[in-house]
Design a protein around this motif. Structure first.
Motif, PDB file in Angstrom:
ATOM      1  N   ASN A   1     -20.677  11.807 -16.964  1.00  0.00           N
ATOM      2  CA  ASN A   1     -21.075  10.675 -17.800  1.00  0.00           C
ATOM      3  C   ASN A   1     -22.539  10.746 -18.193  1.00  0.00           C
ATOM      4  O   ASN A   1     -23.409  11.009 -17.361  1.00  0.00           O
ATOM      5  CB  ASN A   1     -20.844   9.373 -17.024  1.00  0.00           C
ATOM      6  CG  ASN A   1     -19.440   9.318 -16.440  1.00  0.00           C
ATOM      7  OD1 ASN A   1     -18.476   9.311 -17.179  1.00  0.00           O
ATOM      8  ND2 ASN A   1     -19.353   9.316 -15.112  1.00  0.00           N
TER       9      ASN A   1
ATOM     10  N   HIS B   1     -24.572  10.296 -14.844  1.00  0.00           N
ATOM     11  CA  HIS B   1     -23.896   9.696 -13.689  1.00  0.00           C
ATOM     12  C   HIS B   1     -22.630  10.486 -13.396  1.00  0.00           C
ATOM     13  O   HIS B   1     -21.844  10.753 -14.302  1.00  0.00           O
ATOM     14  CB  HIS B   1     -23.546   8.248 -14.021  1.00  0.00           C
ATOM     15  CG  HIS B   1     -22.741   7.553 -12.975  1.00  0.00           C
ATOM     16  ND1 HIS B   1     -21.377   7.487 -13.013  1.00  0.00           N
ATOM     17  CD2 HIS B   1     -23.124   6.888 -11.864  1.00  0.00           C
ATOM     18  CE1 HIS B   1     -20.949   6.807 -11.966  1.00  0.00           C
ATOM     19  NE2 HIS B   1     -21.980   6.438 -11.258  1.00  0.00           N
ATOM     20  N   PRO B   2     -22.438  10.859 -12.133  1.00  0.00           N
ATOM     21  CA  PRO B   2     -21.215  11.604 -11.803  1.00  0.00           C
ATOM     22  C   PRO B   2     -20.055  10.654 -11.558  1.00  0.00           C
ATOM     23  O   PRO B   2     -20.224   9.590 -10.966  1.00  0.00           O
ATOM     24  CB  PRO B   2     -21.604  12.319 -10.503  1.00  0.00           C
ATOM     25  CG  PRO B   2     -22.612  11.410  -9.871  1.00  0.00           C
ATOM     26  CD  PRO B   2     -23.338  10.720 -10.987  1.00  0.00           C
ATOM     27  N   SER B   3     -18.899  11.004 -11.990  1.00  0.00           N
ATOM     28  CA  SER B   3     -17.722  10.199 -11.700  1.00  0.00           C
ATOM     29  C   SER B   3     -17.522  10.147 -10.197  1.00  0.00           C
ATOM     30  O   SER B   3     -17.734  11.133  -9.499  1.00  0.00           O
ATOM     31  CB  SER B   3     -16.482  10.812 -12.365  1.00  0.00           C
ATOM     32  OG  SER B   3     -16.600  10.750 -13.754  1.00  0.00           O
TER      33      SER B   3
ATOM     34  N   ALA C   1     -21.380   5.658  -6.862  1.00  0.00           N
ATOM     35  CA  ALA C   1     -21.619   4.231  -7.072  1.00  0.00           C
ATOM     36  C   ALA C   1     -21.870   3.968  -8.541  1.00  0.00           C
ATOM     37  O   ALA C   1     -22.650   4.635  -9.188  1.00  0.00           O
ATOM     38  CB  ALA C   1     -22.818   3.780  -6.243  1.00  0.00           C
ATOM     39  N   ALA C   2     -21.218   2.974  -9.048  1.00  0.00           N
ATOM     40  CA  ALA C   2     -21.169   2.770 -10.486  1.00  0.00           C
ATOM     41  C   ALA C   2     -22.532   2.605 -11.115  1.00  0.00           C
ATOM     42  O   ALA C   2     -22.724   2.962 -12.268  1.00  0.00           O
ATOM     43  CB  ALA C   2     -20.302   1.554 -10.792  1.00  0.00           C
TER      44      ALA C   2
ATOM     45  N   GLU D   1     -25.519   3.856 -10.020  1.00  0.00           N
ATOM     46  CA  GLU D   1     -26.553   4.803  -9.650  1.00  0.00           C
ATOM     47  C   GLU D   1     -26.752   5.825 -10.759  1.00  0.00           C
ATOM     48  O   GLU D   1     -26.337   6.977 -10.669  1.00  0.00           O
ATOM     49  CB  GLU D   1     -26.208   5.498  -8.341  1.00  0.00           C
ATOM     50  CG  GLU D   1     -27.383   6.222  -7.728  1.00  0.00           C
ATOM     51  CD  GLU D   1     -27.093   6.703  -6.317  1.00  0.00           C
ATOM     52  OE1 GLU D   1     -26.049   6.322  -5.749  1.00  0.00           O
ATOM     53  OE2 GLU D   1     -27.900   7.465  -5.796  1.00  0.00           O
ATOM     54  N   LEU D   2     -27.384   5.399 -11.817  1.00  0.00           N
ATOM     55  CA  LEU D   2     -27.693   6.273 -12.933  1.00  0.00           C
ATOM     56  C   LEU D   2     -28.947   7.078 -12.626  1.00  0.00           C
ATOM     57  O   LEU D   2     -29.873   6.593 -11.974  1.00  0.00           O
ATOM     58  CB  LEU D   2     -27.929   5.450 -14.201  1.00  0.00           C
ATOM     59  CG  LEU D   2     -26.781   4.553 -14.681  1.00  0.00           C
ATOM     60  CD1 LEU D   2     -27.193   3.801 -15.933  1.00  0.00           C
ATOM     61  CD2 LEU D   2     -25.535   5.365 -14.946  1.00  0.00           C
TER      62      LEU D   2
END
Lengths: 113, 114
Positions: free
Chosen positions: B31, B94-96, B99-100, B102-103
C-alpha cells in the motif's frame, strides 16, 4: 461529518515535566486512533496507537488515553525532553474505506530547558 | 529500517506546468499513499494504491492523478499546476497485515506554484 481536532495549537513545557496533548474526534464509529510525531523537515513518524476497545495504552515514556464517552484522545509524554519538540498529530481511522485515516491539524510541542 | 524516498525535496513550478512527484519505498509494501499537508489542516489524503496498477481516490483527488506501474514506486501527477496546489506533499507506504495506522512517511516534497 467526520473531523479530528486539537484543543491547543501550541504547548510549551519545561524539560523534565510531563506533557499532555489533547485531541477531540467527532466520529463515534471510528475504531482506531493513532498519534504521529513530526520533527522539523521530516515526515510524520508513528508513535503509538489504540483501538476503540481499549481505554489506555502505554509505550516507552508515552501513554495514550481514549475516552469514548466524550470522544477525546490524549497523548501523555513523561519527563519531556528537548528531542520531544515536534508537531504531534492525532488521527482516526474512518468507518468507511480501507486504512483511510483522518488527521487532526496538529499541536506543536516546544520544550524549554 | 523502512525507507520511503521522495526524490524532490523542493520544487518551484509555474502555473500550468505539469508536475511529477516521485516516491519509492524499499520494503516491498503493498500500500502506498499521497497526502498533502497544509498549516491548520493536517494531512489530507489525495490518492492511495493497494496494488500495482490499482488506485483509489482519497478526500481531495481533484487536480491530481497517480501512477503505480511498479510495486515500489508511486507517482503523483499534477497535470496543470495551479497556485492553490502550493503545499507540502507526503508519500507513505504500509504493508498489508500491519497495524492499520502505522504508515511510513517520506520526508516530503515542498511544491511552490507561481
Amino acid at each position: 461529518g467526520e473531523s479530528v481536532g486539537l484543543h491547543l495549537p501550541t504547548l510549551s513545557v519545561q524539560e523534565g515535566d510531563n506533557s499532555i496533548i489533547n485531541c477531540a474526534y467527532s466520529n463515534s464509529a471510528s475504531d482506531y486512533f493513532i498519534w504521529y510525531k513530526q520533527e522539523s523537515g521530516k515526515g510524520p513518524q508513528f508513535i503509538i496507537d489504540i483501538r476503540s476497545n481499549m481505554d489506555k495504552r502505554q509505550g516507552q515514556r508515552v501513554t495514550v488515553l481514549l475516552n469514548k464517552t466524550v470522544k477525546h484522545l490524549s497523548l501523555q509524554i513523561a519527563a519531556t525532553q528537548p528531542g520531544d519538540s515536534a508537531v504531534y498529530f492525532c488521527a482516526e481511522r474512518s468507518s468507511g474505506g480501507y486504512n483511510k485515516l483522518i488527521f487532526g491539524a496538529g499541536t506543536r510541542l516546544a520544550v524549554h530547558p | 529500517d523502512v525507507k520511503v524516498t521522495q526524490s524532490s525535496r523542493y520544487l518551484v513550478k509555474r502555473t500550468g506546468e505539469k508536475v511529477f512527484l516521485e516516491c519509492v519505498q524499499d520494503m516491498d509494501h503493498e500500500n502506498m499513499f499521497w497526502y498533502r499537508q497544509d498549516p491548520g489542516l493536517g494531512l489530507r489524503l489525495i490518492y492511495f494504491s493497494y496494488d500495482v496498477k490499482m488506485k483509489e481516490k482519497g478526500d481531495i483527488p481533484e487536480g491530481y492523478s497517480v501512477s503505480r506501474e511498479k510495486k515500489e514506486r508511486f507517482s503523483l501527477i499534477l497535470e496543470s499546476a495551479s497556485t492553490n496546489q502550493t503545499s507540502m506533499y507526503l508519500c507513505a507506504s504500509h504493508p498489508s497485515g500491519r497495524a492499520a495506522g502505522e504508515l511510513f512517511f517520506g520526508e516530503g516534497s515542498r511544491l511552490t506554484v507561481l
